[in-house]
Write a protein that holds these residues in place. Structure first.
Motif, PDB file in Angstrom:
ATOM      1  N   LEU A   1       0.855  -1.196   0.000  1.00 51.04           N
ATOM      2  CA  LEU A   1       0.000   0.000   0.000  1.00 51.04           C
ATOM      3  C   LEU A   1       0.887   1.240   0.000  1.00 51.04           C
ATOM      4  O   LEU A   1       1.108   1.853   1.043  1.00 51.04           O
ATOM      5  CB  LEU A   1      -0.906   0.009   1.233  1.00 51.04           C
ATOM      6  CG  LEU A   1      -1.806  -1.212   1.444  1.00 51.04           C
ATOM      7  CD1 LEU A   1      -2.329  -1.262   2.860  1.00 51.04           C
ATOM      8  CD2 LEU A   1      -2.935  -1.205   0.444  1.00 51.04           C
ATOM      9  N   PRO A   2       1.413   1.625  -1.172  1.00 57.71           N
ATOM     10  CA  PRO A   2       2.407   2.719  -1.216  1.00 57.71           C
ATOM     11  C   PRO A   2       1.923   4.060  -0.661  1.00 57.71           C
ATOM     12  O   PRO A   2       2.727   4.834  -0.160  1.00 57.71           O
ATOM     13  CB  PRO A   2       2.723   2.853  -2.702  1.00 57.71           C
ATOM     14  CG  PRO A   2       2.138   1.675  -3.367  1.00 57.71           C
ATOM     15  CD  PRO A   2       1.131   1.063  -2.469  1.00 57.71           C
ATOM     16  N   ASP A   3       0.632   4.331  -0.715  1.00 60.75           N
ATOM     17  CA  ASP A   3       0.116   5.614  -0.233  1.00 60.75           C
ATOM     18  C   ASP A   3      -0.533   5.499   1.141  1.00 60.75           C
ATOM     19  O   ASP A   3      -1.389   6.299   1.501  1.00 60.75           O
ATOM     20  CB  ASP A   3      -0.901   6.175  -1.237  1.00 60.75           C
ATOM     21  CG  ASP A   3      -0.273   6.474  -2.584  1.00 60.75           C
ATOM     22  OD1 ASP A   3       0.923   6.835  -2.605  1.00 60.75           O
ATOM     23  OD2 ASP A   3      -0.968   6.331  -3.613  1.00 60.75           O
ATOM     24  N   ALA A   4      -0.114   4.521   1.931  1.00 59.26           N
ATOM     25  CA  ALA A   4      -0.765   4.246   3.208  1.00 59.26           C
ATOM     26  C   ALA A   4      -0.501   5.302   4.269  1.00 59.26           C
ATOM     27  O   ALA A   4      -1.287   5.451   5.189  1.00 59.26           O
ATOM     28  CB  ALA A   4      -0.335   2.882   3.731  1.00 59.26           C
ATOM     29  N   GLY A   5       0.596   6.016   4.196  1.00 54.78           N
ATOM     30  CA  GLY A   5       0.879   7.039   5.201  1.00 54.78           C
ATOM     31  C   GLY A   5       1.208   6.454   6.563  1.00 54.78           C
ATOM     32  O   GLY A   5       0.755   6.961   7.583  1.00 54.78           O
ATOM     33  N   VAL A   6       1.991   5.404   6.610  1.00 55.15           N
ATOM     34  CA  VAL A   6       2.392   4.761   7.864  1.00 55.15           C
ATOM     35  C   VAL A   6       3.799   5.204   8.205  1.00 55.15           C
ATOM     36  O   VAL A   6       4.655   5.308   7.333  1.00 55.15           O
ATOM     37  CB  VAL A   6       2.348   3.222   7.724  1.00 55.15           C
ATOM     38  CG1 VAL A   6       2.774   2.549   9.019  1.00 55.15           C
ATOM     39  CG2 VAL A   6       0.966   2.766   7.313  1.00 55.15           C
ATOM     40  N   GLU A   7       4.035   5.480   9.492  1.00 54.15           N
ATOM     41  CA  GLU A   7       5.380   5.863   9.911  1.00 54.15           C
ATOM     42  C   GLU A   7       5.803   5.065  11.133  1.00 54.15           C
ATOM     43  O   GLU A   7       4.970   4.635  11.930  1.00 54.15           O
ATOM     44  CB  GLU A   7       5.474   7.360  10.186  1.00 54.15           C
ATOM     45  CG  GLU A   7       4.621   7.844  11.319  1.00 54.15           C
ATOM     46  CD  GLU A   7       4.744   9.335  11.565  1.00 54.15           C
ATOM     47  OE1 GLU A   7       5.873   9.848  11.662  1.00 54.15           O
ATOM     48  OE2 GLU A   7       3.691   9.981  11.676  1.00 54.15           O
ATOM     49  N   LEU A   8       7.103   4.870  11.260  1.00 57.31           N
ATOM     50  CA  LEU A   8       7.675   4.145  12.376  1.00 57.31           C
ATOM     51  C   LEU A   8       7.841   5.092  13.560  1.00 57.31           C
ATOM     52  O   LEU A   8       8.344   6.202  13.410  1.00 57.31           O
ATOM     53  CB  LEU A   8       9.037   3.573  11.965  1.00 57.31           C
ATOM     54  CG  LEU A   8       9.773   2.736  12.995  1.00 57.31           C
ATOM     55  CD1 LEU A   8       9.019   1.445  13.273  1.00 57.31           C
ATOM     56  CD2 LEU A   8      11.178   2.432  12.500  1.00 57.31           C
ATOM     57  N   VAL A   9       7.422   4.658  14.740  1.00 56.40           N
ATOM     58  CA  VAL A   9       7.596   5.424  15.966  1.00 56.40           C
ATOM     59  C   VAL A   9       8.583   4.638  16.829  1.00 56.40           C
ATOM     60  O   VAL A   9       8.272   3.545  17.301  1.00 56.40           O
ATOM     61  CB  VAL A   9       6.268   5.626  16.719  1.00 56.40           C
ATOM     62  CG1 VAL A   9       6.494   6.402  18.005  1.00 56.40           C
ATOM     63  CG2 VAL A   9       5.239   6.308  15.839  1.00 56.40           C
ATOM     64  N   LEU A  10       9.781   5.184  16.979  1.00 58.20           N
ATOM     65  CA  LEU A  10      10.818   4.499  17.742  1.00 58.20           C
ATOM     66  C   LEU A  10      10.581   4.641  19.230  1.00 58.20           C
ATOM     67  O   LEU A  10      10.133   5.689  19.701  1.00 58.20           O
ATOM     68  CB  LEU A  10      12.193   5.041  17.376  1.00 58.20           C
ATOM     69  CG  LEU A  10      12.609   4.846  15.918  1.00 58.20           C
ATOM     70  CD1 LEU A  10      13.959   5.507  15.666  1.00 58.20           C
ATOM     71  CD2 LEU A  10      12.669   3.375  15.555  1.00 58.20           C
ATOM     72  N   ASN A  11      10.887   3.598  19.969  1.00 64.46           N
ATOM     73  CA  ASN A  11      10.757   3.598  21.418  1.00 64.46           C
ATOM     74  C   ASN A  11      12.159   3.476  22.005  1.00 64.46           C
ATOM     75  O   ASN A  11      12.765   2.406  21.925  1.00 64.46           O
ATOM     76  CB  ASN A  11       9.884   2.424  21.865  1.00 64.46           C
ATOM     77  CG  ASN A  11       9.664   2.387  23.360  1.00 64.46           C
ATOM     78  OD1 ASN A  11      10.320   3.094  24.117  1.00 64.46           O
ATOM     79  ND2 ASN A  11       8.748   1.551  23.786  1.00 64.46           N
ATOM     80  N   PRO A  12      12.688   4.540  22.597  1.00 67.92           N
ATOM     81  CA  PRO A  12      14.058   4.499  23.097  1.00 67.92           C
ATOM     82  C   PRO A  12      14.222   3.783  24.444  1.00 67.92           C
ATOM     83  O   PRO A  12      15.325   3.673  24.951  1.00 67.92           O
ATOM     84  CB  PRO A  12      14.418   5.978  23.236  1.00 67.92           C
ATOM     85  CG  PRO A  12      13.112   6.640  23.523  1.00 67.92           C
ATOM     86  CD  PRO A  12      12.082   5.857  22.747  1.00 67.92           C
ATOM     87  N   SER A  13      13.141   3.283  25.006  1.00 69.70           N
ATOM     88  CA  SER A  13      13.232   2.613  26.301  1.00 69.70           C
ATOM     89  C   SER A  13      13.932   1.259  26.155  1.00 69.70           C
ATOM     90  O   SER A  13      14.110   0.766  25.041  1.00 69.70           O
ATOM     91  CB  SER A  13      11.834   2.412  26.885  1.00 69.70           C
ATOM     92  OG  SER A  13      11.185   1.350  26.223  1.00 69.70           O
TER      93      SER A  13
END
Length: 162
Positions: free
Chosen positions: A15-27
């Motif tokens: 789904l190239p236009d899905a608009g998903v982003e990775l949210v990193l968790n530094p814990s």
């Protein structure tokens, strides 16, 4: 099990236009999550459930988070003219990041016995642009929990959710 980065790549391929982003968790747990665009969330959720390698067929938990607005202080470099001479100075600038409401889902695969994969959706703000799509059509187990999220926020404001 695939990492959050690998799952993100699979979503973007399907789904190239899905608009998903990775949210990193530094814990120390480093449980990274994927933030979905509300407009494409149901399509992404369906992909995650139907993809043969992922088969995320169980939503164990859905919860809501109320993120209040916050004041952020940043240092920025500014060019100023002092006595006809341009000089670079550093100034402190304050800005307000508006708050939002967020739904968080924890997904597992009963078929492959892996998880959790954590999904997030955010509203635009906390006051008038607060609608998010329901993921109950994809994971039936989300229904009661989404109702609880709605009740939590609806009783504390005049806004609707889901």
């Amino acid at each position: 099990m695939k990492s959050a980065e690998e799952i993100l790549a699979a979503i973007k391929a399907a789904l190239p236009d899905a608009g998903v982003e990775l949210v990193l968790n530094p814990s120390p747990s480093a449980q990274h999550s994927l933030r979905l665009a509300p407009a494409t969330a149901v399509a992404v959720a369906s992909f995650l459930r139907e993809d043969a390698e992922l088969a995320l067929d169980y939503c164990s938990n859905a919860t809501g988070v109320d993120w209040p607005g916050k004041e952020v202080t940043e240092k920025v470099k500014v060019t100023k003219v002092v006595d006809g001479v341009e000089t670079m100075t550093e100034e402190t600038v304050k800005r307000v990041e508006p708050g939002c409401l967020e739904a968080v889902y924890h997904l597992f695969s009963m078929k492959h016995k892996h998880g959790p994969v954590i999904l997030r959706m955010r509203t635009v703000n906390r006051t008038d642009q607060v609608e998010l799509p329901s993921l109950t059509p994809v994971w039936r187990s989300a229904e009661f929990q989404e109702r609880e999220i709605f009740d939590l926020f609806a009783t504390h404001s005049d806004v609707g959710w889901f």
